[in-house]
Design a protein around this motif. Structure first.
Motif, PDB file in Angstrom:
ATOM      1  N   LEU A 298       0.809  -1.221   0.000  1.00  0.00           N
ATOM      2  CA  LEU A 298       0.000   0.000   0.000  1.00  0.00           C
ATOM      3  C   LEU A 298       0.840   1.268   0.000  1.00  0.00           C
ATOM      4  N   LYS A 299       0.295   2.302  -0.639  1.00  0.00           N
ATOM      5  CA  LYS A 299       0.943   3.623  -0.676  1.00  0.00           C
ATOM      6  C   LYS A 299       0.035   4.646  -0.002  1.00  0.00           C
ATOM      7  N   ALA A 300       0.638   5.640   0.632  1.00  0.00           N
ATOM      8  CA  ALA A 300      -0.135   6.691   1.314  1.00  0.00           C
ATOM      9  C   ALA A 300      -0.861   7.569   0.299  1.00  0.00           C
ATOM     10  N   THR A 301      -1.878   8.292   0.774  1.00  0.00           N
ATOM     11  CA  THR A 301      -2.616   9.204  -0.098  1.00  0.00           C
ATOM     12  C   THR A 301      -3.184  10.350   0.736  1.00  0.00           C
ATOM     13  N   THR A 302      -3.826  11.306   0.055  1.00  0.00           N
ATOM     14  CA  THR A 302      -4.537  12.381   0.759  1.00  0.00           C
ATOM     15  C   THR A 302      -6.020  12.229   0.478  1.00  0.00           C
ATOM     16  N   ILE A 303      -6.833  12.346   1.524  1.00  0.00           N
ATOM     17  CA  ILE A 303      -8.280  12.157   1.393  1.00  0.00           C
ATOM     18  C   ILE A 303      -8.938  13.435   1.871  1.00  0.00           C
ATOM     19  N   GLU A 304      -9.618  14.144   0.980  1.00  0.00           N
ATOM     20  CA  GLU A 304     -10.167  15.461   1.337  1.00  0.00           C
ATOM     21  C   GLU A 304     -11.261  15.858   0.353  1.00  0.00           C
ATOM     22  N   GLY A 305     -12.030  16.882   0.734  1.00  0.00           N
ATOM     23  CA  GLY A 305     -12.992  17.491  -0.178  1.00  0.00           C
ATOM     24  C   GLY A 305     -14.228  16.642  -0.425  1.00  0.00           C
ATOM     25  N   ALA A 306     -14.686  16.663  -1.681  1.00  0.00           N
ATOM     26  CA  ALA A 306     -16.000  16.093  -2.013  1.00  0.00           C
ATOM     27  C   ALA A 306     -16.097  14.594  -1.807  1.00  0.00           C
ATOM     28  N   ALA A 322      -4.111   2.983   6.449  1.00  0.00           N
ATOM     29  CA  ALA A 322      -3.001   3.924   6.234  1.00  0.00           C
ATOM     30  C   ALA A 322      -1.814   3.624   7.142  1.00  0.00           C
ATOM     31  N   THR A 323      -2.052   2.985   8.302  1.00  0.00           N
ATOM     32  CA  THR A 323      -0.906   2.652   9.169  1.00  0.00           C
ATOM     33  C   THR A 323       0.011   1.639   8.484  1.00  0.00           C
ATOM     34  N   GLN A 324      -0.507   0.941   7.456  1.00  0.00           N
ATOM     35  CA  GLN A 324       0.285  -0.081   6.767  1.00  0.00           C
ATOM     36  C   GLN A 324       0.738   0.391   5.378  1.00  0.00           C
ATOM     37  N   ALA A 325       0.499   1.661   5.055  1.00  0.00           N
ATOM     38  CA  ALA A 325       0.867   2.191   3.740  1.00  0.00           C
ATOM     39  C   ALA A 325       2.174   2.972   3.861  1.00  0.00           C
ATOM     40  N   THR A 326       2.956   2.941   2.811  1.00  0.00           N
ATOM     41  CA  THR A 326       4.231   3.655   2.814  1.00  0.00           C
ATOM     42  C   THR A 326       3.995   5.148   2.584  1.00  0.00           C
ATOM     43  N   GLY A 327       4.446   5.947   3.549  1.00  0.00           N
ATOM     44  CA  GLY A 327       4.305   7.396   3.398  1.00  0.00           C
ATOM     45  C   GLY A 327       3.328   7.974   4.411  1.00  0.00           C
ATOM     46  N   LEU A 352      -5.673   3.464  18.265  1.00  0.00           N
ATOM     47  CA  LEU A 352      -4.591   2.909  17.427  1.00  0.00           C
ATOM     48  C   LEU A 352      -3.203   3.251  17.982  1.00  0.00           C
ATOM     49  N   GLN A 353      -3.087   4.394  18.658  1.00  0.00           N
ATOM     50  CA  GLN A 353      -1.794   4.712  19.320  1.00  0.00           C
ATOM     51  C   GLN A 353      -1.454   3.643  20.357  1.00  0.00           C
ATOM     52  N   LYS A 354      -2.476   3.130  21.053  1.00  0.00           N
ATOM     53  CA  LYS A 354      -2.214   2.082  22.058  1.00  0.00           C
ATOM     54  C   LYS A 354      -1.581   0.849  21.411  1.00  0.00           C
ATOM     55  N   MET A 355      -1.855   0.657  20.108  1.00  0.00           N
ATOM     56  CA  MET A 355      -1.320  -0.514  19.396  1.00  0.00           C
ATOM     57  C   MET A 355      -0.027  -0.181  18.655  1.00  0.00           C
ATOM     58  N   GLY A 356       0.486   1.024  18.848  1.00  0.00           N
ATOM     59  CA  GLY A 356       1.778   1.383  18.267  1.00  0.00           C
ATOM     60  C   GLY A 356       1.713   2.176  16.974  1.00  0.00           C
ATOM     61  N   ALA A 357       0.514   2.580  16.548  1.00  0.00           N
ATOM     62  CA  ALA A 357       0.405   3.317  15.279  1.00  0.00           C
ATOM     63  C   ALA A 357       0.958   4.729  15.415  1.00  0.00           C
ATOM     64  N   ASP A 358       1.464   5.257  14.308  1.00  0.00           N
ATOM     65  CA  ASP A 358       1.931   6.643  14.239  1.00  0.00           C
ATOM     66  C   ASP A 358       0.790   7.465  13.634  1.00  0.00           C
ATOM     67  N   PRO A 371       4.800   2.459   6.755  1.00  0.00           N
ATOM     68  CA  PRO A 371       4.114   1.392   7.487  1.00  0.00           C
ATOM     69  C   PRO A 371       4.682   1.239   8.900  1.00  0.00           C
ATOM     70  N   THR A 372       3.798   0.950   9.850  1.00  0.00           N
ATOM     71  CA  THR A 372       4.188   0.800  11.253  1.00  0.00           C
ATOM     72  C   THR A 372       3.678  -0.538  11.764  1.00  0.00           C
ATOM     73  N   PRO A 373       4.556  -1.385  12.322  1.00  0.00           N
ATOM     74  CA  PRO A 373       4.056  -2.640  12.899  1.00  0.00           C
ATOM     75  C   PRO A 373       3.176  -2.347  14.112  1.00  0.00           C
ATOM     76  N   LEU A 374       2.081  -3.079  14.258  1.00  0.00           N
ATOM     77  CA  LEU A 374       1.197  -2.887  15.412  1.00  0.00           C
ATOM     78  C   LEU A 374       1.435  -3.999  16.424  1.00  0.00           C
TER      79      LEU A 374
END
Ligand code: S3P
Length: 430
Positions: A298-306, A322-327, A352-358, A371-374
């Motif tokens: 997976l790759k990161a993205t921006t989600i906004e607007g309509a 998104a925690t598993q996507a690069t970027g 999700l922070q409790k599980m180690g997510a950034d 990507p961040t291991p949980l």
């Protein structure tokens, strides 16, 4: 509930019925003249709240286990309930019913659980008051219990929605269809159009302009009973789309998923994130399809607007993706998440922070680095079905055990969630 990581998901499940359409099938069935049958009705707590509410208003509704049958009473056949009606956790029930009850010549009080008691209702009360109904919240506030004293003389309205909300749009439509004259609703962004689609299905008329934001309806409308077949809920499918994409060695398919274009934002975003997702067996008439998903890079993205209203309920599970996507994935323009069953910006980030997510909350969304291991942790649905399912999916890839507190909240929209998950598990991790 104790949950363990899995090293493969395989197979196929049928996604349960759409919650939005199930609610509306009861409402339209009640307001129509004649018999409506509903097959594949979602028997989750929220939709059962709607079913019981209309029984309390004197509408004969039966369930033989396969089909729900509603003997419609028309707009003038609803009866006052003898005490306040409990709508549980369901924002859709209370807000849409406020629009229906605004046109009735009696008083009704609607209340719900602790979560519902904190959800804003001015967004519905203000336009309905403008149309002539009298609505009051608890102790003069905008919060439930809400008492609605309706009138048969509702005035038409021209209204620009201050928030992108299908519930607000639908409440105004339910009121406007009972009064006389032409009402115009202008949406902030196009939102799910199930109410408009069902007005047509039940024999009414409504127009949506080419901009998809300007809607006109002339009252009074008349509806006749229909056969409704409810497709699967893409908002429920979303949890397994993400489960399939992030769990190793996985390949699953989800059948009977509703793909009304006002709901498919998650497909667009997963494609942008390079998920191995394919839409197969499209059934144009029923607006449904099978979705096939494989483990994805997976790759990161921006989600906004309509696109936000087209995936509003999917944002917590997209945040997990998104925690598993690069970027760095950025979710913006999603302030509405703060007034869902929980504050979903805070709930998603903190759990999700409790599980180690950034993952960092922002004023109008979330920023997620991957990507961040949980890792397993004690996490809490906070009484919110979608937070509960998101955390259960996170446990599939978390190292060690996860303890999910208040897992029963999932019954609000997906009572068979853990059974479906169990059916897909093809490998435990040791
Ligand atoms: C719904 C509309 C959305 C959505 C909710 C169901 C509906 O709420 O989040 O789960 O069935 O109309 P809003 O109208 O508050 O955006």
């Amino acid at each position: 509930m104790k949950l363990q990581p899995k090293n493969s998901l395989q197979g196929s499940i049928q996604i349960p019925a759409d919650k939005s359409i199930s609610h509306r099938s009861i409402m339209f069935g009640a307001l129509a003249k004649g018999t409506t049958t509903v097959t594949n009705f979602l028997r989750g707590e929220d939709c059962l709240s709607t079913l019981h509410a209309f029984q309390r208003l004197g509408v004969p509704i039966t369930d033989d286990g396969t089909t729900i049958t509603i003997e419609g009473v028309g707009f003038s056949g609803l009866q006052p309930a003898d005490s306040p009606i409990d709508v549980g956790n369901s924002g859709t029930t209370i807000r849409l019913m406020m629009g229906i009850l605004a046109g009735q010549n009696f008083s009704t009080t609607l209340f719900g659980d602790d979560s519902l008691a904190k959800r804003p209702m001015n967004r519905v009360m203000l336009p309905l008051r403008e149309m002539g109904a009298i609505l009051t919240g608890d102790n003069g506030s905008e919060f439930p219990p809400i008492t609605i004293r309706g009138t048969r003389e509702l005035q038409p309205i021209s209204y620009q929605l201050p928030v992108a909300s299908a519930q607000v749009k639908s409440a105004i439509l339910f009121a406007a269809m009972q009064g006389s004259g032409t009402s115009t609703i202008i949406e902030k962004e196009p939102t799910r159009n199930h109410t408009e689609e069902m007005i047509k299905q039940f024999g009414g008329t409504i127009e949506t302009a080419a901009d998809e934001k300007t809607i006109t309806i002339t009252g009074p409308q008349q509806f006749s009973g229909q056969e409704v077949i409810v497709p699967g809920d893409i908002s429920s499918a979303a949890f397994f789309l993400v489960a399939g994409a992030i769990t190793p060695n996985s390949q699953i398919s989800l059948t009977n998923v509703g793909i009304n274009p006002s709901r498919t934002g998650i497909l667009t975003i997963m494609e942008a994130m390079k998920a191995n997702l394919v839409v197969v067996d499209q059934d144009q008439q029923n607006q449904s399809a099978t979705l096939a998903i494989k483990t994805s890079d997976l790759k990161a993205t921006t989600i906004e607007g309509a696109i936000i209203p087209k995936l509003i309920d999917e944002l917590p599970i997209i945040a997990l993706l998104a925690t598993q996507a690069t970027g760095t994935t950025r979710i913006k323009d999603a302030e509405e998440l703060k007034v869902k069953e929980t504050n979903r910006i805070d709930a998603t980030a903190e759990e999700l922070q409790k599980m180690g997510a950034d993952i960092t909350p922002t004023a109008d969304g979330l920023t997620i680095k991957g990507p961040t291991p949980l890792h397993g942790a004690k996490v809490d649905s906070r009484g919110d079905h979608r937070i509960g399912m998101m955390l259960a999916v996170a446990s599939l890839i978390a190292q060690g055990d996860t303890e999910l507190v208040r897992a029963e909240a999932i019954n609000v929209s997906y009572p068979g969630f853990f059974a479906d998950l169990e059916n897909l598990v093809a490998g435990e991790t040791s």
